[in-house]
Every structure is written in C-alpha cells, then in structure tokens.
Design a protein around this motif. Structure first.
Motif, short mmCIF file in Angstrom:
data_model
loop_
_atom_site.label_atom_id
_atom_site.label_comp_id
_atom_site.label_asym_id
_atom_site.label_seq_id
_atom_site.Cartn_x
_atom_site.Cartn_y
_atom_site.Cartn_z
N ARG A 1 0.85 -1.18 0.00
CA ARG A 1 0.00 0.00 0.00
C ARG A 1 0.89 1.23 0.00
NH1 ARG A 1 -3.70 -1.91 4.96
NH2 ARG A 1 -1.71 -1.62 5.98
N ASN B 1 -8.56 -4.04 1.37
CA ASN B 1 -7.30 -4.33 0.69
C ASN B 1 -6.54 -5.43 1.41
OD1 ASN B 1 -7.83 -1.71 -0.75
ND2 ASN B 1 -5.89 -2.35 -1.64
N THR C 1 -4.97 -6.97 -1.87
CA THR C 1 -4.92 -6.08 -3.04
C THR C 1 -3.87 -5.00 -2.78
OG1 THR C 1 -7.24 -6.45 -3.54
CG2 THR C 1 -6.30 -4.39 -4.30
N LEU D 1 -2.50 -1.16 -3.17
CA LEU D 1 -3.23 0.11 -3.20
C LEU D 1 -2.26 1.25 -3.49
CD1 LEU D 1 -5.74 1.92 -2.54
CD2 LEU D 1 -5.05 1.80 -0.15
#
Ligand SMILES: Nc1ncnc2c1ncn2[C@@H]1O[C@H](COP(=O)(O)OP(=O)(O)O)[C@@H](O)[C@H]1O
Ligand SMILES: [Mg+2]
Length: 234
Positions: free
Chosen positions: A44, A199, A204, A206
């Motif tokens: 992230r 996330n 995921t 970011l």
C-alpha cells in the motif's frame, strides 16, 4: 474472506521511465519526466504532491486511461500500452479497480447495479453479479441502500459504493485519486478504513493519491511527485 487467487511472481505494477508531455500551442508541457515505480502484491503506498504536479496524470497512465509519451507500464508483467483499446480494457477489468475523488457512479442505476457493473462487463450472470454486489454493499455498510440511486445517497455513502465497485472484481491493484478529498473528516475516515480493511482481506495492492499527510502515513511507503519525478519519502 479467504484469498483463493494465485498471485504470480511479477510486480503488480511496474512503471518504467514514464514521460508525459502535453502540447500547449507552440510550447510543450512536460508533466512527467521519467517516473519509475514498482508496486508489489498487497503493498500500500501513497503519492503526495502539490496541485498540478501530475498526480492524476500519473494515475491515469498507470490505469491505462492515458498514454505515456515515453516509457512503459507493466501490469502483472503485461504491457498496458501499445495494445488496442479492447485488450487494454480487458487488462483493466481483470487487474485494476479505480476510486475517484468524485464517485463516478452511473446516476440512472441503483447502488447494487453500479457495483455489479464490472462483473457484468466480465459476462457474469446478472443474478450472480447482483448477489456479489449485495454482499459487498452490506460489507461497506450499505445493506439498507441496495436499490437507492446515487442521487438518493449521501456523499459518504456514494464513496463507499464506489469503493465496493472498485473491489467487486477482487482486483490486484486499486488506484485511488484523492478518494476522501470530497468528504468531511468523519466520512473520509470511514471510507479510508474500509479501503484499508478490504485491501488487507483481499491482499490487493493500493496506490492512493492524497495531499493529506495523515492518510499517507498509514501506507507502507510514501512517494512525493515533484518536478515530474517520483521520490520515496524518508
Ligand atoms: N489533457 C491535458 N492537456 C493539457 N494539460 C494537461 C492535461 N491534463 C493535465 N494537464 C496539465 O498537467 C498538469 C498536471 O495535472 P494533474 O495531473 O491533474 O495534476 P494533479 O492531479 O497533481 O493536481 C497540470 O498543469 C495540468 O494543467
Ligand atoms: Mg488530481
């Protein structure tokens, strides 16, 4: 939620010497002057920079919505540019979710239809797509607003629906352009917390563009876009 998606060895995103120039009559504005950035799975990061520094331009290029003048962008090891529009659209739909400063929901569709849209584009059945959309809307606290249209939702609710739409395909990468820039601090915090939680759950990556340092500090790495290049902030 368990993560059943197999993550390949490639970085999720690889920007190599990305240059973007805009022609302004006789002169040329060079907004990006060789941006390099590698984003690993589940990482992230924040990009900060003053207004006009090229943050939106960079995010649009990362997501295949704009073309670099030079350089290349690889998504999951696949070149994003130089392919035709349908191949690019396919790459976007498979790997990337977008959250914009303004929600960009379609006004004539309900919340559940808006969130289901990326799955319908993937040719999932309408029944299945709507079922997934309802589950995710419930998860972001909009279980009682499924059939509301964007105009019938508050600003914070619209942005939570936009987050659900970005994550419905379980993308490997979410690109967010000042996603809380249009919200008061309470709603902004709610949206940000949801993004971070989802996330994490979906593993995921970011990339969040923000000029809010308190948001940037909650990411794994912070980059500053200045004079057309990206520098990691220490
Ligand atoms: N399509 C375009 N044509 C010409 N200039 C553009 C275009 N898009 C952005 N720019 C210019 O590029 C610079 C960076 O814009 P932008 O990426 O929106 O910055 P930021 O998101 O950091 O505020 C600005 O000077 C803007 O005017
Ligand atoms: Mg911008």
């Amino acid at each position: 939620m368990t993560d059943s998606v197999t993550r390949p060895a490639h970085p999720v995103l690889d920007c190599r010497n990305v240059v973007r120039r805009f022609r302004e009559g006789a002169s040329t504005l060079e907004v990006l002057r060789g941006v390099n950035l590698t984003v690993q799975p589940a990482e992230r990061l924040a990009i900060i920079g003053s207004s006009g520094s090229g943050k939106t331009t960079l995010l649009q290029i990362m997501g295949g919505l704009d073309e670099p003048s030079e350089g290349e962008v690889l998504v999951n090891g696949e070149p994003m540019h130089g392919t035709d529009e349908s191949a690019k659209g396919d790459l976007r739909n498979r790997y990337i979710g977008f959250v914009y400063q303004f929600h960009h929901l379609l006004p004539e569709f309900t919340a559940e239809e808006n969130v289901a849209m990326p799955l319908l584009i993937r040719r999932e059945s309408k029944a299945e797509a709507l079922q997934s959309a309802r589950a995710l809307l419930d998860r972001v606290g909009l279980g009682e607003r499924l059939t509301h249209k964007p105009g019938e939702l508050s600003g914070g609710e619209r942005q939570r629906a936009a987050v659900a739409r970005a994550l419905i395909t379980r993308p490997q990468l979410v690109l967010a352009d000042e996603p809380t820039g249009n919200l008061d601090s309470g709603n902004g915090e709610h949206v940000l917390r949801l993004m971070l939680e989802l996330n994490q759950e979906l593993q995921t990556s970011l990339v969040i563009v923000t000029h809010d340092h308190s948001i940037a500090k909650r990411m794994d790495r912070i980059f500053v876009l200045e004079d057309g290049v990206l520098r990691q902030s220490v």
